[in-house]
Design a protein around this motif. Structure first.
Motif: not given
Length: 432
Positions: A198-224
């Motif tokens: 749910e967090l991934f789908l809320e934060r990711a843009r349509p072109e960010q299809t995998r979690i690694r794409h989101l973590l390229d710009e959202l720091p891991m600590l912020a996600f956690l």
């Protein structure tokens, strides 16, 4: 069941994708398991409605190749056997990998099958999760000795013991051999997966299809931090799994119940025909528990076999050409479909692998890939031969410090030259 599906290059049970040798249907198996009757249904469908070629995949699923005009009849027969998703839109997201020995492994901390069923049900039944990419994948292991630990996943969970409590360590965009980023109580495993998705789908843009794409710009600590607002997450930064013991998917191995074993059998280069699959299913009925389990090593297990029946099962597997000894060269090789069935393949990788196996003096783990996409291996193999033209390959050796296939060792080798080089390297004391 409606078959209105979004476009995708990934085949599914309901989406036949065309290849050079005809259509491909991918049958996703819950935890890699299939009943003997369902195995017969796959064999029948491949024989009646396709070329008869059946593939074991590196995600413990099955594929039928060479499908022609009777694709609707093939799909209907597999749905009737109970091999389809609960909803048509849920087929793409049934990507949950378990250990092939879940529930029977002597080294497991916990039986993950009930949790896996809960997660799979949620993935299929929650429409929001149908937005996930068809490649988005989750891994769950219970601490088993036989677990594929090198395939990257968007989310992985691994059972561990801490201070007398069983926890689920987890990581994002990686493998269980990476350091864990956190842990949750066992009873929160399902809630963790839901919260991450749910967090991934809320934060990711349509072109960010995998979690690694989101973590390229959202720091891991912020996600956690955001994840911790949804459920209790514990710090467990000093934990990671060690690599699995080699070849536990081949041959006879004891289970966690006295006088019961599982027997691993490898179809050469991951390819079965209907007779092989029917034969394995019949052995499972006669000597096992009536089911087969497929593995990420493109092999299968007969489980819950009595120790007194081992010799009979091994004898029954021989005429099926299912390999049960790690000393057999083809039991250690993997190869993609190659130019015989794929327009992107630059060489007939399966035929070349068979030739290579006859030329090497001892078995080695070798991966032959017809193009850089590496469809046959989701992890980096010890040795990779990348096709550059028919019968010619660049040779790579795995190097933890390098991405992709590893270190390039030689270019444009013939099969004969590759066999000579690999044999020489295997005898070198520097590589022992």
């Amino acid at each position: 069941m409606s078959t209105a599906l979004r476009p995708s290059a990934c085949p599914g049970l309901l989406r036949i994708v065309q290849a050079l040798d005809g259509g491909i249907c991918r049958i996703k198996l819950n935890g890699g398991a299939i009943s003997a009757d369902q195995a017969d249904a796959v064999a029948d469908a491949a024989e009646r409605f396709a070329s008869g070629a059946i593939e074991a995949t590196n995600r413990a699923n099955l594929q039928i190749r060479g499908i022609g005009e009777q694709s609707a009849a093939l799909i209907d027969s597999l749905l009737a056997a109970g091999l389809g998703p609960r909803t048509a839109a849920g087929d793409d997201v049934r990507n949950l990998m378990l250990s092939p020995t879940a529930g029977i492994d002597r080294h497991m901390c916990v039986d993950t099958r009930a949790l896996a069923e809960q997660i799979l049900d949620t993935l299929q039944s929650h429409p929001r999760f149908h937005e996930l990419s068809a490649k988005f994948a989750v891994q769950l292991d219970g601490g088993e000795a036989l677990a594929m630990l090198e395939h990257p996943h968007d989310v992985w969970l691994s059972a561990c013991e801490r201070d007398g409590e069983t926890l689920l360590a987890f990581g994002l965009a990686g493998c269980p051999t990476d350091p864990a980023v956190g842990a949750v109580a066992l009873e929160n495993g399902h809630a963790l997966v839901v919260a991450v998705l749910e967090l991934f789908l809320e934060r990711a843009r349509p072109e960010q299809t995998r979690i690694r794409h989101l973590l390229d710009e959202l720091p891991m600590l912020a996600f956690l931090e955001q994840l911790s607002e949804r459920l209790p997450v514990q710090a467990i930064s000093d934990w990671q799994r060690t690599a699995a013991t080699d070849a536990l998917h081949i041959g006879v191995h004891p289970q966690n119940t006295n006088n019961r074993v599982y027997i691993g059998a490898v179809p050469p280069l991951g390819r079965l025909n209907p007779s092989m699959l029917r034969g394995a299913a019949q052995l499972a009925r006669q000597f096992g528990d009536g089911s087969l389990r497929f593995t990420p090593w493109q092999s299968l297990l007969l489980v819950n076999v009595k120790t007194s029946a081992v010799a009979q099962v091994l004898e029954g597997l021989k005429p099926l050409n299912l390999l049960t000894e790690a000393t057999e060269p083809l039991s250690r090789m993997i190869a993609c479909t190659g130019s015989n069935g794929c327009s992107k393949g630059l060489a007939d990788t399966k035929q070349d692998a068979r030739l290579l196996a006859t030329m090497m003096s001892q078995p080695q783990s070798v991966h032959l890939s017809g193009c850089p996409r590496s469809c046959a291996a989701a992890h980096c193999a010890p040795t990779t031969m990348l096709a550059v033209s028919p019968g010619h390959y660049d040779l790579y050796f795995r190097d933890a410090a390098l991405p992709g296939f590893g270190a390039l060792h030689a270019r444009n080798l013939t099969i004969e030259a590759a066999a000579t080089l690999l044999d020489a390297r295997s005898r070198s004391p520097l590589d022992a």
